[in-house]
Design an enzyme around this catalytic site. Structure first.
Site, mmCIF file in Angstrom:
data_model
loop_
_atom_site.group_PDB
_atom_site.id
_atom_site.type_symbol
_atom_site.label_atom_id
_atom_site.label_comp_id
_atom_site.label_asym_id
_atom_site.label_seq_id
_atom_site.Cartn_x
_atom_site.Cartn_y
_atom_site.Cartn_z
ATOM 1 N N ASP A 44 -19.270 -27.688 45.441
ATOM 2 C CA ASP A 44 -17.814 -27.685 45.243
ATOM 3 C C ASP A 44 -17.189 -28.993 45.725
ATOM 4 O OD1 ASP A 44 -17.512 -25.255 43.967
ATOM 5 O OD2 ASP A 44 -17.152 -24.134 45.810
ATOM 6 N N ARG A 45 -15.980 -29.228 45.198
ATOM 7 C CA ARG A 45 -15.191 -30.426 45.511
ATOM 8 C C ARG A 45 -15.815 -31.672 44.876
ATOM 9 N NH1 ARG A 45 -9.999 -29.474 47.627
ATOM 10 N NH2 ARG A 45 -10.076 -27.862 49.191
ATOM 11 N N HIS A 50 -20.764 -30.860 50.178
ATOM 12 C CA HIS A 50 -19.728 -30.693 49.147
ATOM 13 C C HIS A 50 -19.939 -31.586 47.925
ATOM 14 C CE1 HIS A 50 -16.991 -27.665 50.515
ATOM 15 N NE2 HIS A 50 -16.875 -28.214 51.706
ATOM 16 N N HIS A 52 -17.691 -26.671 58.475
ATOM 17 C CA HIS A 52 -16.512 -26.004 57.897
ATOM 18 C C HIS A 52 -15.205 -26.777 57.988
ATOM 19 C CE1 HIS A 52 -14.543 -22.485 56.291
ATOM 20 N NE2 HIS A 52 -14.032 -22.049 57.418
ATOM 21 N N ASN A 54 -18.937 -20.847 53.172
ATOM 22 C CA ASN A 54 -17.928 -20.095 52.431
ATOM 23 C C ASN A 54 -17.795 -20.576 50.988
ATOM 24 O OD1 ASN A 54 -16.632 -22.501 53.659
ATOM 25 N ND2 ASN A 54 -14.794 -21.758 52.640
ATOM 26 N N HIS A 55 -18.355 -21.752 50.672
ATOM 27 C CA HIS A 55 -18.312 -22.229 49.282
ATOM 28 C C HIS A 55 -19.541 -21.826 48.477
ATOM 29 C CE1 HIS A 55 -14.684 -24.725 48.668
ATOM 30 N NE2 HIS A 55 -14.649 -24.668 49.983
ATOM 31 N N HIS A 79 -22.070 -21.538 59.685
ATOM 32 C CA HIS A 79 -21.142 -22.422 58.987
ATOM 33 C C HIS A 79 -19.735 -22.377 59.580
ATOM 34 C CE1 HIS A 79 -19.357 -24.772 55.809
ATOM 35 N NE2 HIS A 79 -18.421 -23.843 55.687
ATOM 36 N N ARG A 102 -6.837 -20.069 57.662
ATOM 37 C CA ARG A 102 -7.400 -20.082 56.315
ATOM 38 C C ARG A 102 -7.110 -18.807 55.531
ATOM 39 N NH1 ARG A 102 -11.416 -24.228 55.992
ATOM 40 N NH2 ARG A 102 -11.971 -25.066 58.029
ATOM 41 N N ASP A 124 -21.271 -29.875 56.103
ATOM 42 C CA ASP A 124 -20.886 -29.806 54.692
ATOM 43 C C ASP A 124 -21.271 -31.087 53.952
ATOM 44 O OD1 ASP A 124 -19.300 -28.199 56.465
ATOM 45 O OD2 ASP A 124 -17.923 -27.768 54.838
ATOM 46 N N ASP A 133 -21.991 -25.043 52.539
ATOM 47 C CA ASP A 133 -21.084 -25.842 51.704
ATOM 48 C C ASP A 133 -21.797 -27.052 51.108
ATOM 49 O OD1 ASP A 133 -19.169 -23.980 52.310
ATOM 50 O OD2 ASP A 133 -17.666 -25.413 52.999
#
Length: 481
Positions: A257-258, A227, A410, A286-287, A335, A383, A225, A254
Site C-alpha cells: 500500500d501507498r 509500504h 506503524h 494493519n495494511h 506491528h 486512528r 513499514d 505493512d
C-alpha cells in the site's frame, strides 16, 4: 460557548494562516499544533476543525480526523468540506456506507458540481462491489481461492525470459528476481501463484506469535513499514546485506500500500521467506487487510499487474501471517502495539484465531492498530481502531510476560525510529520520505546476541522510477480536497 472577541478572531486567523503554510509544506504535525491553538482561541469556527481534520488524515489519524470533521459539521452544517473530510476518514476505516451518506449530502447540496458527483459515484461503486462480492462468496460457500488455482494448466509464453521457479526456490532465483524487478518487469503469474500457494501452506501451520532464537555472537535485524517502496528496500539490503542464514531479518508488517511497487516488495520478502524459512520472519500489519488494500493501492496494483484472483489469494495469505514475534524470550515485536486491558498472556496470544479480517476491537485489532502515548494509562485511538497505551501499560505487559522490550512500527518518525516509555518501547519505520512527501528518514534495528541491545541505522530515500505513490489507490484519494 462564549463568543470570541474581535481580537481573538484575528489571533485565531493568524494562527490558521501559519498552520496552512506548514500544511502546504507537508509539515503536518506542526500544522496540527497551530490549528489546535487556533481552536483554543476560537472554538466556534468550523474551518479550523476542518483544516485540522485533513491534517490528521495526512498523518493517518483517522479517528481524530473523523471527530474533527463531525465537529466542523455540527458548527456549520453547510460546510461541505467537513462532509468530504468525514467521508474520507470513514473510507479509511472501512465504513463505506457512512462515507456514502456524506458524499450523497454533498452531491445533493451541489447538484451541478462535477467533483461532488464523481466522489459520490465512486463511493457508490465500492459499496455495490462489496455487496456483489458478498453475494458471490455466499454462493460459492466456503471454497478458498487457493483451491481453484491449477498451476499445471498455466502456460508460460515463449516470449517470457524472466526468472523461472520450476522446483524449490533458490538463491539464484532471488538474484534473478531482483534484476528482473530492477528492470521494472513482472514475474510470470505461474511462478507468482506458486509462491503464494506455498506460503499459505507454510503460514497456516505457524502460531499467531512466533518465537525466534538468536544464537550468541550473531546479529538479527528488525525492519518496520516498507509500504511498497521497493527501491528503498533494495537500499536496506545494500546497507545491511540480503537475507541469509547468517543475516536473518524480521519485517514488521505493512509491506504493501501507498508506494506503487508493492508487488515487487512483497514477492521479494515472500521469496526470501521461502528460501530461508527459519531466518526470514514476517508479521502482519494493519495494511495486510482488505479495507486498506482496496483504498490505498495494493488491490489496484495486483489487478493491474496480475488479476483479481491474485488479489484474492493475497488476502488468504495475509490472513495467515503471524501477528507478533518474541526474540530470544526478551523482545516482543508486533506491528501496532499493546492492549486495552492488562494481564494479556503470550500463551493466549499464540492461540489467537487470526485467519480472518481484523475485528473492530480486541487483541488482534490492538496488535495491528495501537500506538504508544507519553501519558500514563490509556486513551481512545487517534486512528479510530486499537488503543493508545502509556509507559505504565508497557511496563506491566513486559513484567507480566517476563520480557525486556517492545518493538513496534506503524508510525512515521522523522529519524526513522523513536525510543519511548523509558527505553522500553521502540518504534521503527523503514520507508524514508514516506509517500514521497514526508521527508522522514528510514531506519532498521540490529540486535547482537546475547545482549540484544538495539543499534539503529538510518538512511535517506533513494530515487525510484517515475511512478507516483498511490498510483493504484482508490480514485477517492486522488480526488480528496
Amino acid at each position: 460557548m462564549a463568543c470570541p472577541t474581535e481580537e481573538e478572531k484575528v489571533k485565531a486567523e493568524d494562527l490558521k494562516t501559519k498552520a496552512n503554510k506548514f500544511f502546504n509544506d507537508k509539515q503536518f504535525p506542526e500544522a496540527i499544533e497551530l490549528y489546535s491553538e487556533a481552536i483554543k482561541v476560537n472554538p466556534s469556527n468550523a474551518i479550523y476543525f476542518g483544516n485540522r481534520s485533513i491534517a490528521y488524515l495526512r498523518t493517518e489519524s483517522y479517528g481524530w480526523a473523523l471527530d474533527d470533521a463531525t465537529k466542523a459539521i455540527s458548527l456549520d452544517s453547510s460546510y461541505l468540506k467537513g462532509y468530504y473530510r468525514r467521508a474520507t476518514a470513514n473510507m479509511a476505516l472501512g465504513k463505506y456506507k457512512a462515507a456514502l451518506t456524506d458524499y450523497d449530502a454533498v452531491a445533493k447540496a451541489r447538484p451541478r458540481d462535477a467533483d461532488a458527483r464523481a466522489k459520490y459515484q465512486e463511493c457508490e461503486k465500492i459499496v455495490r462491489r462489496m455487496r456483489f462480492e458478498k453475494a458471490i462468496a455466499a454462493d460459492n460457500g466456503s471454497q478458498a481461492v487457493s483451491d481453484t488455482i491449477d498451476l499445471n494448466n498455466m502456460v508460460v509464453e515463449p516470449t517470457y525470459n524472466g526468472p523461472r521457479l520450476e522446483e524449490e526456490i533458490s538463491k539464484e532465483f532471488m538474484e534473478q528476481l531482483s534484476d528482473w524487478y530492477k528492470q521494472q518487469k513482472v514475474l510470470h503469474k505461474k511462478y507468482a501463484f506458486k509462491m503464494l500457494l506455498q506460503l499459505k501452506e507454510y503460514f497456516s501451520k505457524q502460531p499467531s506469535v512466533v518465537d525466534i532464537s538468536v544464537p550468541d555472537g550473531h546479529k538479527f535485524t528488525v525492519c518496520g513499514d516498507i509500504h511498497g517502496q521497493y527501491y528503498d528496500l533494495r537500499n536496506v539490503f545494500e546497507l545491511n546485506g540480503v537475507p541469509s542464514e547468517e543475516n536473518p531479518y524480521l519485517f514488521n508488517g505493512d509491506f504493501v500500500d501507498r508506494g506503487s511497487f508493492s508487488i515487487e516488495v512483497v514477492f521479494t520478502l515472500f521469496g526470501y521467506k521461502l528460501l530461508y524459512p527459519d531466518h526470514m520472519f514476517l508479521s502482519r500489519g494493519n495494511h495486510e487487510t482488505i479495507n486498506m488494500n482496496q483504498m490505498y493501492g495494493f488491490s489496484g496494483e495486483c489487478r493491474s499487474k496480475y488479476n483479481s484472483t491474485m488479489d484474492e489469494l493475497f488476502t488468504e495469505v495475509f490472513n495467515w501471517l503471524p501477528l507478533s514475534h518474541v526474540i530470544s524470550h526478551k523482545i516482543f515485536v508486533t506491528h501496532g502495539g499493546l492492549f486495552s486491558e492488562d494481564g494479556v498472556d503470550l500463551n493466549k496470544l499464540r492461540q489467537l484465531d487470526r485467519n480472518r479480517q481484523p475485528p473492530q476491537d480486541g487483541a488482534m485489532c490492538e496488535l495491528l492498530w495501537s500506538d504508544p502515548q507519553d501519558e500514563s494509562g490509556r486513551s481512545s485511538s487517534k486512528r479510530g481502531a486499537g488503543t493508545q497505551f502509556g509507559p505504565d501499560v508497557t511496563e506491566k505487559f513486559l513484567e507480566y510476560n517476563n520480557l525486556d522490550l517492545v518493538i513496534r512500527s506503524h508510525e512515521v518518525k522523522p529519524e526513522g525510529y523513536e525510543v519511548s516509555h523509558g527505553g522500553r518501547c521502540i518504534t521503527v519505520f523503514s520507508a524514508p520520505n514516506y509517500c514521497d512527501q514526508m521527508g522522514n528518514k528510514g531506519a532498521f534495528i540490529t540486535l547482537q546476541a546475547p545482549g540484544l541491545k538495539p543499534e539503529f541505522t538510518t538512511y535517506e530515500a533513494v530515487p525510484h522510477p517515475n511512478v507516483r505513490p498511490m498510483a493504484y489507490a482508490s480514485p477517492l484519494f486522488s480526488m480528496l480536497g
